[in-house]
Scaffold this motif. Structure first.
Motif, PDB file in Angstrom:
ATOM      1  N   LEU A  21       0.807  -1.219   0.000  1.00  0.00           N
ATOM      2  CA  LEU A  21       0.000   0.000   0.000  1.00  0.00           C
ATOM      3  C   LEU A  21       0.837   1.266   0.000  1.00  0.00           C
ATOM      4  O   LEU A  21       0.530   2.219  -0.721  1.00  0.00           O
ATOM      5  CB  LEU A  21      -0.921  -0.011   1.237  1.00  0.00           C
ATOM      6  CG  LEU A  21      -1.833   1.188   1.460  1.00  0.00           C
ATOM      7  CD1 LEU A  21      -2.802   1.375   0.291  1.00  0.00           C
ATOM      8  CD2 LEU A  21      -2.597   1.036   2.776  1.00  0.00           C
ATOM      9  N   HIS A  22       1.903   1.296   0.793  1.00  0.00           N
ATOM     10  CA  HIS A  22       2.633   2.541   1.043  1.00  0.00           C
ATOM     11  C   HIS A  22       3.967   2.615   0.295  1.00  0.00           C
ATOM     12  O   HIS A  22       4.709   1.624   0.231  1.00  0.00           O
ATOM     13  CB  HIS A  22       2.914   2.691   2.545  1.00  0.00           C
ATOM     14  CG  HIS A  22       1.712   3.042   3.353  1.00  0.00           C
ATOM     15  ND1 HIS A  22       1.284   4.338   3.527  1.00  0.00           N
ATOM     16  CD2 HIS A  22       0.833   2.266   4.036  1.00  0.00           C
ATOM     17  CE1 HIS A  22       0.199   4.346   4.283  1.00  0.00           C
ATOM     18  NE2 HIS A  22      -0.090   3.102   4.612  1.00  0.00           N
ATOM     19  N   ARG A  69       4.733   7.587   6.481  1.00  0.00           N
ATOM     20  CA  ARG A  69       3.544   7.093   5.777  1.00  0.00           C
ATOM     21  C   ARG A  69       2.387   8.095   5.830  1.00  0.00           C
ATOM     22  O   ARG A  69       2.044   8.600   6.886  1.00  0.00           O
ATOM     23  CB  ARG A  69       3.089   5.764   6.369  1.00  0.00           C
ATOM     24  CG  ARG A  69       4.074   4.637   6.152  1.00  0.00           C
ATOM     25  CD  ARG A  69       3.499   3.285   6.547  1.00  0.00           C
ATOM     26  NE  ARG A  69       4.514   2.243   6.399  1.00  0.00           N
ATOM     27  CZ  ARG A  69       4.263   0.940   6.237  1.00  0.00           C
ATOM     28  NH1 ARG A  69       3.002   0.499   6.234  1.00  0.00           N
ATOM     29  NH2 ARG A  69       5.248   0.079   6.109  1.00  0.00           N
ATOM     30  N   GLY A  70       1.824   8.364   4.666  1.00  0.00           N
ATOM     31  CA  GLY A  70       0.671   9.243   4.561  1.00  0.00           C
ATOM     32  C   GLY A  70       0.984  10.723   4.569  1.00  0.00           C
ATOM     33  O   GLY A  70       0.077  11.539   4.400  1.00  0.00           O
ATOM     34  N   THR A  75       3.026   8.239  -0.444  1.00  0.00           N
ATOM     35  CA  THR A  75       1.695   7.873  -0.924  1.00  0.00           C
ATOM     36  C   THR A  75       1.247   6.545  -0.318  1.00  0.00           C
ATOM     37  O   THR A  75       2.083   5.702   0.011  1.00  0.00           O
ATOM     38  CB  THR A  75       1.690   7.756  -2.462  1.00  0.00           C
ATOM     39  OG1 THR A  75       2.678   6.803  -2.868  1.00  0.00           O
ATOM     40  CG2 THR A  75       1.984   9.095  -3.114  1.00  0.00           C
ATOM     41  N   PRO A  76      -0.088   6.348  -0.175  1.00  0.00           N
ATOM     42  CA  PRO A  76      -1.171   7.292  -0.457  1.00  0.00           C
ATOM     43  C   PRO A  76      -1.278   8.375   0.620  1.00  0.00           C
ATOM     44  O   PRO A  76      -0.987   8.126   1.789  1.00  0.00           O
ATOM     45  CB  PRO A  76      -2.427   6.415  -0.490  1.00  0.00           C
ATOM     46  CG  PRO A  76      -2.074   5.199   0.303  1.00  0.00           C
ATOM     47  CD  PRO A  76      -0.594   5.005   0.180  1.00  0.00           C
ATOM     48  N   TYR A  77      -1.726   9.543   0.192  1.00  0.00           N
ATOM     49  CA  TYR A  77      -1.793  10.730   1.053  1.00  0.00           C
ATOM     50  C   TYR A  77      -2.809  10.536   2.169  1.00  0.00           C
ATOM     51  O   TYR A  77      -3.932  10.074   1.953  1.00  0.00           O
ATOM     52  CB  TYR A  77      -2.171  11.933   0.189  1.00  0.00           C
ATOM     53  CG  TYR A  77      -2.445  13.198   0.951  1.00  0.00           C
ATOM     54  CD1 TYR A  77      -1.408  13.927   1.504  1.00  0.00           C
ATOM     55  CD2 TYR A  77      -3.747  13.670   1.104  1.00  0.00           C
ATOM     56  CE1 TYR A  77      -1.651  15.107   2.193  1.00  0.00           C
ATOM     57  CE2 TYR A  77      -3.998  14.853   1.788  1.00  0.00           C
ATOM     58  CZ  TYR A  77      -2.947  15.561   2.334  1.00  0.00           C
ATOM     59  OH  TYR A  77      -3.199  16.716   3.011  1.00  0.00           O
ATOM     60  N   GLU A  79      -3.224   8.450   4.410  1.00  0.00           N
ATOM     61  CA  GLU A  79      -3.734   7.089   4.588  1.00  0.00           C
ATOM     62  C   GLU A  79      -3.493   6.594   6.014  1.00  0.00           C
ATOM     63  O   GLU A  79      -2.379   6.705   6.537  1.00  0.00           O
ATOM     64  CB  GLU A  79      -3.061   6.131   3.590  1.00  0.00           C
ATOM     65  CG  GLU A  79      -3.488   4.686   3.695  1.00  0.00           C
ATOM     66  CD  GLU A  79      -4.981   4.504   3.475  1.00  0.00           C
ATOM     67  OE1 GLU A  79      -5.664   4.082   4.434  1.00  0.00           O
ATOM     68  OE2 GLU A  79      -5.450   4.802   2.355  1.00  0.00           O
ATOM     69  N   ARG A  81      -4.586   3.317   7.037  1.00  0.00           N
ATOM     70  CA  ARG A  81      -4.363   1.870   7.050  1.00  0.00           C
ATOM     71  C   ARG A  81      -2.865   1.569   7.018  1.00  0.00           C
ATOM     72  O   ARG A  81      -2.101   2.296   6.387  1.00  0.00           O
ATOM     73  CB  ARG A  81      -5.048   1.212   5.847  1.00  0.00           C
ATOM     74  CG  ARG A  81      -6.572   1.211   5.888  1.00  0.00           C
ATOM     75  CD  ARG A  81      -7.138   0.695   4.583  1.00  0.00           C
ATOM     76  NE  ARG A  81      -6.778   1.561   3.466  1.00  0.00           N
ATOM     77  CZ  ARG A  81      -6.892   1.205   2.178  1.00  0.00           C
ATOM     78  NH1 ARG A  81      -7.333  -0.006   1.852  1.00  0.00           N
ATOM     79  NH2 ARG A  81      -6.560   2.056   1.224  1.00  0.00           N
ATOM     80  N   ASN A  83      -0.645   2.030   9.113  1.00  0.00           N
ATOM     81  CA  ASN A  83       0.100   3.215   9.556  1.00  0.00           C
ATOM     82  C   ASN A  83       0.164   3.201  11.070  1.00  0.00           C
ATOM     83  O   ASN A  83      -0.736   3.697  11.748  1.00  0.00           O
ATOM     84  CB  ASN A  83      -0.585   4.488   9.032  1.00  0.00           C
ATOM     85  CG  ASN A  83       0.335   5.698   9.060  1.00  0.00           C
ATOM     86  OD1 ASN A  83       1.310   5.718   9.809  1.00  0.00           O
ATOM     87  ND2 ASN A  83       0.019   6.700   8.254  1.00  0.00           N
ATOM     88  N   THR A 183     -12.310  11.234  10.248  1.00  0.00           N
ATOM     89  CA  THR A 183     -12.487  10.028   9.428  1.00  0.00           C
ATOM     90  C   THR A 183     -13.849  10.018   8.732  1.00  0.00           C
ATOM     91  O   THR A 183     -14.274   9.001   8.194  1.00  0.00           O
ATOM     92  CB  THR A 183     -12.344   8.754  10.287  1.00  0.00           C
ATOM     93  OG1 THR A 183     -13.261   8.812  11.385  1.00  0.00           O
ATOM     94  CG2 THR A 183     -10.922   8.617  10.819  1.00  0.00           C
ATOM     95  N   ARG A 228      -5.400  14.107  10.680  1.00  0.00           N
ATOM     96  CA  ARG A 228      -5.910  12.727  10.589  1.00  0.00           C
ATOM     97  C   ARG A 228      -4.916  11.725  11.167  1.00  0.00           C
ATOM     98  O   ARG A 228      -5.271  10.846  11.954  1.00  0.00           O
ATOM     99  CB  ARG A 228      -6.184  12.366   9.121  1.00  0.00           C
ATOM    100  CG  ARG A 228      -7.571  12.697   8.637  1.00  0.00           C
ATOM    101  CD  ARG A 228      -7.685  12.523   7.141  1.00  0.00           C
ATOM    102  NE  ARG A 228      -7.371  11.172   6.676  1.00  0.00           N
ATOM    103  CZ  ARG A 228      -8.238  10.159   6.659  1.00  0.00           C
ATOM    104  NH1 ARG A 228      -9.469  10.317   7.115  1.00  0.00           N
ATOM    105  NH2 ARG A 228      -7.880   8.978   6.171  1.00  0.00           N
TER     106      ARG A 228
END
Length: 312
Positions: A21-22, A69-70, A75-77, A79, A81, A83, A183, A228
């Motif tokens: 994912l990351h 991460r995030g 990427t993904p920005y 995020e 999950r 993390n 969220t 977030r």
């Protein structure tokens, strides 16, 4: 006063996939043959800025900085999950291996100090030393002080703005109330909460508040990832096994030399946490800046950090 080193550009930038994912963004600047240092940014979710390179003599240091991460260009920005603190500790190791570095100095402030402690206690053999600022160990008393009651008594004007997105009936647990909004599937709800959360931190980070910092923290692109990801980590208590994990495991890195730089009037991460860590980590030099709050850019903190990197 010690000036920042002149601005420099990276000599290398890259993207490193760290999971399905990351992908994290990293850069290297300074001297490719210099002493390696890894810079861990705050937040979590704060991302990197070019100014961070300027705390190191570019002739002496091989400066490695990455967006966690995030955050930033990773990427993904924004995020949430996959993390967690331990994902980030793993990413630091993957980056070290990718860059073929045997050992490095670890530099981090605020959340960056939290992550530096978690990394050094997991991989002490990879740490030549630690340079930490504004110690934060993500304990309940620290979170309650800044996000529920405590700092609110020092900055009641800014606190009033922080409360605005949250109905009165939900204010008994502000982190939970903010998490619900950060969220939300409604972007307008997310952004209103993100701006209020981020501006609260910017309003309290310096002994003399900075309108420039407040404006930057209120920008949508920065605020959404910052708020977030921070709130995600805080509602999950840092993903630590026990509240005092970083203090309880301090013996694992107590042999590593280090420097702790702490603003006396740090409202975001009050000095008691730095003091408690120093009691467990006597090998670290403990520097109290008597006329500073939390921010890396305050003059006294800037001076102490540059002196630490110059004298390493």
């Amino acid at each position: 006063m010690t000036e920042l080193y002149p601005p420099i550009d990276p000599y290398n930038e890259g993207k490193l996939p760290v999971s399905d994912l990351h992908t994290i963004h990293y850069e290297q600047s300074g001297n490719p043959d210099g002493k390696p240092v890894i810079f861990l940014h705050g937040g979590p979710g704060g991302g990197i800025t070019p100014m961070y390179r300027q705390y190191f003599n570019p002739q002496k240091w091989r400066i490695i900085i990455f967006d966690q991460r995030g955050a930033g260009q990773s990427t993904p920005y924004a995020e949430l999950r996959e993390n967690t603190t331990w994902d980030l500790v793993s990413d630091i190791e993957k980056l070290r291996e990718h860059l073929e570095i045997e050992q490095w100095v670890v530099f981090g402030g605020s959340w960056g100090s939290t992550l530096a402690l978690a990394y050094s206690q997991t991989h002490p053999e990879r740490c030549q030393g630690l340079i930490l600022r504004g110690i934060f160990m993500l304990r309940q008393k620290e979170l309650h002080w800044f996000y529920q009651e405590g700092a609110s008594n020092i900055f009641p004007d800014a606190w009033q703005e922080y409360l605005k997105p949250i109905p009165v009936e939900e204010r008994d647990n502000l982190i939970s109330a903010y998490y619900k909004r950060l969220t939300s599937s409604d972007r307008n709800i997310r952004l209103e909460a993100a701006r209020a959360w981020s501006i609260w931190e910017a309003s309290t980070s310096k002994l003399i508040p900075s309108a420039k910092s407040i404006k930057r923290f209120g920008e949508a692109e920065f605020a959404e990832a910052f708020a977030r990801i921070e709130c995600h980590y805080f509602i999950n208590k840092g993903f630590f096994a026990t509240e005092n994990q970083l203090l309880e495991n301090a013996h694992k890195m107590s042999h590593i030399p280090g420097v702790i730089v702490q603003g006396r009037y740090d409202v975001v991460c009050p000095m008691i946490s730095a003091w408690e860590l120093h009691q467990k980590w006597q090998k670290a030099k403990f520097i109290v800046v008597g006329d500073a709050g939390h921010s890396i850019s305050e003059l006294g903190i800037r001076d102490a950090l540059i002196e630490a990197t110059d004298n390493w």
